[in-house]
Design a protein around this motif. Structure first.
Motif, PDB file in Angstrom:
ATOM      1  N   THR A  69      -2.254  -0.428   4.088  1.00 27.24           N
ATOM      2  CA  THR A  69      -2.612   0.777   3.338  1.00 27.24           C
ATOM      3  C   THR A  69      -1.378   1.402   2.697  1.00 27.24           C
TER       4      THR A  69
ATOM      5  N   THR B 126      -2.317  14.369  11.656  1.00 25.71           N
ATOM      6  CA  THR B 126      -3.631  13.723  11.716  1.00 25.71           C
ATOM      7  C   THR B 126      -3.793  12.824  10.502  1.00 25.71           C
ATOM      8  N   PHE B 127      -4.057  11.548  10.747  1.00 27.45           N
ATOM      9  CA  PHE B 127      -4.119  10.580   9.659  1.00 27.45           C
ATOM     10  C   PHE B 127      -5.423   9.796   9.701  1.00 27.45           C
ATOM     11  N   THR B 128      -5.970   9.574   8.524  1.00 28.29           N
ATOM     12  CA  THR B 128      -6.992   8.565   8.297  1.00 28.29           C
ATOM     13  C   THR B 128      -6.420   7.632   7.237  1.00 28.29           C
ATOM     14  N   GLU B 129      -7.148   6.565   6.951  1.00 30.51           N
ATOM     15  CA  GLU B 129      -6.676   5.635   5.928  1.00 30.51           C
ATOM     16  C   GLU B 129      -6.481   6.350   4.597  1.00 30.51           C
ATOM     17  N   GLU B 130      -7.421   7.223   4.234  1.00 24.11           N
ATOM     18  CA  GLU B 130      -7.333   7.909   2.947  1.00 24.11           C
ATOM     19  C   GLU B 130      -6.212   8.952   2.949  1.00 24.11           C
ATOM     20  N   ILE B 131      -6.017   9.651   4.075  1.00 25.60           N
ATOM     21  CA  ILE B 131      -4.936  10.626   4.147  1.00 25.60           C
ATOM     22  C   ILE B 131      -3.585   9.937   3.985  1.00 25.60           C
TER      23      ILE B 131
ATOM     24  N   GLU C  25      -3.487  -2.769   9.586  1.00 23.07           N
ATOM     25  CA  GLU C  25      -4.272  -2.065   8.571  1.00 23.07           C
ATOM     26  C   GLU C  25      -3.477  -0.897   7.994  1.00 23.07           C
ATOM     27  N   ALA C  26      -2.752  -0.194   8.850  1.00 17.92           N
ATOM     28  CA  ALA C  26      -1.961   0.946   8.379  1.00 17.92           C
ATOM     29  C   ALA C  26      -0.829   0.489   7.471  1.00 17.92           C
TER      30      ALA C  26
ATOM     31  N   ASP D 216      -4.166  -0.713  15.286  1.00 17.15           N
ATOM     32  CA  ASP D 216      -4.504  -0.966  13.884  1.00 17.15           C
ATOM     33  C   ASP D 216      -3.261  -0.914  12.999  1.00 17.15           C
TER      34      ASP D 216
END
Length: 450
Positions: free
Chosen positions: A307, A269-274, A303-304, A300
């Motif tokens: 990051t 499970t990933f978010t930008e902050e993770i 964006e990834a 996206d």
């Protein structure tokens, strides 16, 4: 290598595999190159003087957007003039310099071997055959996810010799020459993190030589092209599923009379902050290893990638929806994920080292990806088929053919280094996915770490 007849089912991890097939793909052409090498770039010489060659009257429909593109050499070639002044003679294709920096490694051409995980194909001795040949060539090689939980690390008695992680690392390391080229990339997924795969490799004496030479990287797997949004899926025997029950969930699909079950891997499970924190943790915990991140063909993806680079990744791999797989739902292969050309158009041109994979096997498609901003391309199915055709020389010959095509194509475009390629070298009647202007490459440095 022990080869079983088509249709037979060798026991998982016994070092044998049925002869590979790749339905609907260019299996025959890949195998021919694995047999004939660079000679297969041209038509059969037996027809010279009696056969007239040209474009077909009714060309086949392009398989994807990359195939629809055409490479377009210019009339005026300023790079050729520069090269001529350097050489003191008119440059030929042999004067194209293919050596490339790939995510902190040096490679003889802008190519790496894509990740093979724990599926039966790579867990056979084909995985080590590819590793040996890649090591000889100095081509970077990625070892995929879930190898340790399924096949073992390779230190303990009873762990499968062909399926272990250490077997592939050792095969690569022993075949590698003292050229400073190449490197091994060890991928980690959610289940691999539970098995502390990176910790095992980073502290292992077998990998210390790679670390000392700057030829070891760790890759965080966020997803893959063949099944974006899903974790690794493979088939297991009931006994293996029971052995791995604490790490993986299994599902009955083939009835109680079958010895085969479906194994699910979690995608993470990933978010930008993770993602940002994961990359920073990798740089902090393993400072001597390069950091790679593998992304699926998500909407996206740009964006990834941004990051990951901002957090310090040395390379970002983008797996297009055309990517192959040992096992995936057919709906995902046909209908899920962005095509690779669209992925490349969404990733910032001024990022770090961008690596691209998905249906790679010949020079035209590779050059198109390089012109769209990729630093190198990955061979997946092609590498396995080549090793299946000839476990000792198949991949070597396939890459000989690819290198010749790259030199011929770059020379025709008036370019003499892969980093000189740009969107100006491509044409399509309706190119909505092309960048508005040619990607802005940094000054070419084949030894760059990014």
């Amino acid at each position: 290598m022990t080869v079983h007849a088509p249709g037979t089912a060798p026991a998982p991890g016994d070092g044998s595999v049925a002869r590979l097939s790749a339905p609907g793909w260019v299996e025959g052409a890949v195998r021919e190159r694995a047999r004939r090498g660079a000679a297969a770039v041209f038509p059969d010489p037996a027809g010279y003087g009696s056969v007239l060659h040209g474009a077909p009257a009714a060309p086949a429909a392009p398989a994807d957007q990359l195939d629809a593109l055409r490479l377009v050499p210019p009339v005026f070639v300023p790079h050729r003039l520069e090269r001529m002044l350097e050489l003191g003679e008119e440059p030929l294709p042999q004067h194209v310099e293919l050596e490339t920096g790939i995510g902190g490694f040096r490679a003889p051409l802008p190519v790496y071997v894509s990740a093979f995980g724990s599926t039966r194909v790579a867990a056979s001795d084909l995985g080590t055959a590819v590793a040996r040949q890649a090591g000889r060539l100095g081509v970077p090689m990625v070892i995929g996810e879930n190898v340790v939980p399924v096949g073992g690390y390779g230190r303990l008695d009873g762990e499968r010799a062909h399926g272990s992680l250490l077997a592939r690392i050792t095969a690569y390391r022993e075949a590698a020459r003292d050229t400073g080229l190449g490197g091994v990339v060890v991928q980690q997924s959610t289940q691999d993190a539970d098995a502390e795969v990176w910790n095992l490799v980073y502290s292992d004496p077998t990998a210390s030589g790679l670390l000392d030479e700057g030829r070891l990287a760790f890759e965080l797997k966020v997803g893959q092209g063949a099944k974006p949004g899903l974790g690794g899926l493979t088939l297991l025997s009931r006994s293996d599923a029971a052995r791995l029950a604490e790490q993986y969930r299994s599902e009955e699909l083939y009835g109680p009379g079958s010895d085969t079950v479906l194994r699910h891997g979690t995608p993470g499970t990933f978010t930008e902050e993770i993602l940002r924190q994961q990359v920073r943790l990798m740089r902090n915990n393993y400072p001597r290893a390069r950091v790679w991140v593998k992304l699926p063909p998500g909407r996206d993806v740009g964006e990834a990638a941004r990051t990951a680079w901002e957090a310090g990744a040395d390379a970002v791999t983008v797996d297009g929806a055309e990517g192959g797989s040992g096992w995936a739902p057919t709906a995902f292969l046909d209908q899920v994920g962005l095509p690779l050309a669209e992925c490349l158009s969404r990733v910032p041109a001024r990022g770090g080292a961008l690596l691209a994979s998905g249906r790679m096997w010949e020079g035209g498609r590779a050059v198109k990806c390089l012109a769209l901003g990729a630093r190198a391309v990955g061979l997946g199915r092609a590498a396995l088929l080549a090793a299946d055709e000839d476990p000792e020389e198949g991949l070597v010959r396939l890459l000989d053919a690819l290198a010749l095509e790259l030199r011929l194509l770059l020379s025709a475009l008036g370019k003499y280094r892969p980093g000189d390629l740009a969107a100006e070298d491509l044409w399509l009647p309706q190119p909505p996915f092309l960048p508005a202007q040619a990607p802005a490459f940094p000054p070419y440095d084949p030894f760059t770490t990014r």
